[in-house]
Design a protein around this motif. Structure first.
Motif, mmCIF file in Angstrom:
data_model
loop_
_atom_site.group_PDB
_atom_site.id
_atom_site.type_symbol
_atom_site.label_atom_id
_atom_site.label_comp_id
_atom_site.label_asym_id
_atom_site.label_seq_id
_atom_site.Cartn_x
_atom_site.Cartn_y
_atom_site.Cartn_z
ATOM 1 N N GLU A 18 38.650 56.359 26.225
ATOM 2 C CA GLU A 18 39.376 57.161 27.078
ATOM 3 C C GLU A 18 39.045 56.665 28.887
ATOM 4 O OE1 GLU A 18 38.795 62.140 28.490
ATOM 5 O OE2 GLU A 18 39.570 61.561 26.719
ATOM 6 N N ARG A 22 42.929 55.133 30.680
ATOM 7 C CA ARG A 22 42.709 55.831 32.100
ATOM 8 C C ARG A 22 42.790 55.121 33.408
ATOM 9 N NH1 ARG A 22 42.044 61.206 32.562
ATOM 10 N NH2 ARG A 22 41.500 61.571 34.471
ATOM 11 N N GLN A 128 46.092 58.708 28.076
ATOM 12 C CA GLN A 128 45.350 58.929 28.706
ATOM 13 C C GLN A 128 44.323 60.399 29.802
ATOM 14 O OE1 GLN A 128 45.123 59.852 32.435
ATOM 15 N NE2 GLN A 128 47.444 60.212 32.249
ATOM 16 N N ARG A 130 42.495 63.490 30.311
ATOM 17 C CA ARG A 130 41.061 63.810 29.679
ATOM 18 C C ARG A 130 41.058 64.857 28.348
ATOM 19 N NH1 ARG A 130 36.449 63.595 31.995
ATOM 20 N NH2 ARG A 130 35.170 65.434 32.266
ATOM 21 N N THR A 132 41.858 63.824 25.755
ATOM 22 C CA THR A 132 42.521 63.294 24.126
ATOM 23 C C THR A 132 42.194 62.699 23.339
ATOM 24 O OG1 THR A 132 44.537 63.381 26.210
ATOM 25 C CG2 THR A 132 44.969 62.394 24.152
ATOM 26 N N THR A 133 41.232 61.379 23.678
ATOM 27 C CA THR A 133 40.610 61.329 22.421
ATOM 28 C C THR A 133 39.722 61.983 21.880
ATOM 29 O OG1 THR A 133 40.769 59.362 24.375
ATOM 30 C CG2 THR A 133 39.765 58.303 22.172
ATOM 31 N N TYR A 198 43.340 52.575 19.657
ATOM 32 C CA TYR A 198 41.727 52.401 19.625
ATOM 33 C C TYR A 198 40.779 51.803 19.752
ATOM 34 C CZ TYR A 198 43.173 57.930 20.294
ATOM 35 O OH TYR A 198 43.966 59.315 21.198
#
Length: 271
Positions: A18, A22, A128, A130, A132-133, A198
């Motif tokens: 993440e 970003r 991106q 916050r 989310t991943t 990823y």
């Protein structure tokens, strides 16, 4: 045919992925990287201006400074405001990341014609935000989770998770298993297909990260399944905050160092 969710959870550091996303996500970043790569190797603000007519010089200068701080750009004269920028080695190796984003977007998100930079930036804007991943990782590992369990396992305040899940649904990564308020959340086909993205992001990040000098933890965490109840999710949240070994994105088993005493067993996964 939906992608097997195991491809999403091959063992990656959600926070690390993440953070890298970003750094790449701010608007115009992808376009600047492509422009300097094509017309460089060195460019100043005034050199970039013709390629970004809607971007004013002050904004362009700030974006270049941000990219320099993130390690994507370099300057020979750090204190000379007129010195040109050039791509760092970190930026020059972004090819696999960009290709994975383009492929994921074109196959699972938006099949309409788009420019390469625009498609990459659209994909990054979806991935991106916050948490989310972490949410994608948890849903891939558990199949589906109710809101309270998801908030507990992700270690996120429920008030903060509500808008995040709304955004994830809007971006086409997450959906509900039913129409009722308490129905669990699950990944869409696009969310399930994020494994290669990823993987490429973490490989890129690890390539340019100095290995830690301290001892590497020998225990690799696994998350408790839904049947373990709230205690299992609290344990999962605590483990998620702990250190994670580097180079986790290999699909083959990684050899672990021998230790004098056995590490604590991770909670078993329920189906």
């Amino acid at each position: 045919m939906p992608t097997n969710t195991a491809t999403v959870t091959a063992g990656y550091d959600a926070q690390r992925v993440e953070d890298a996303l970003r750094q790449l996500a701010p608007k115009w970043t992808t376009g600047i990287v492509h422009t300097i790569a094509k017309y460089g190797p060195e460019m100043r603000v005034r050199d970039l201006a013709p390629y970004f007519p809607s971007v004013g010089a002050p904004f362009m200068s700030k974006r270049l400074a941000t990219m320099h701080e993130a390690g994507l750009l370099r300057r020979d004269a750090e204190f000379d405001r007129t010195a040109p920028y050039r791509l760092s080695q970190r930026a020059l190796t972004l090819g696999p990341v960009y290709r994975s984003l383009v492929q994921w977007s074109s196959e699972h998100v938006d099949r309409s014609p788009q420019g390469r930079s625009e498609r990459i930036e659209d994909a990054l804007s979806r991935l991106q935000p916050r948490h989310t991943t972490t949410v994608v990782q948890l849903l891939a590992e558990h199949g589906s989770l109710r809101f309270t369990h998801l908030a507990e396992a992700a270690d996120v305040y429920e008030a903060l998770l509500v808008p995040r899940l709304a955004r994830l649904q809007e971006d086409g990564l997450v959906t509900r298993t039913g129409t009722r308020h308490g129905d669990p959340y699950t990944l869409t086909e696009a969310g399930q297909a994020l494994g290669p993205v990823y993987a490429s992001v973490q490989r890129w990040e690890e390539r340019h990260t100095v290995a830690p000098t301290g001892p590497v933890p020998t225990a690799v965490r696994t998350l408790a399944g839904p049947a373990l109840g709230s205690d299992g999710f609290r344990t999962a949240a605590a483990l998620r905050r702990s250190a994670v070994p580097a180079a986790l994105f290999s699909h083959s088993a990684q050899p672990q160092p021998r230790t004098a005493t056995p590490s604590a067993a991770s909670p078993s996964r329920s189906r």
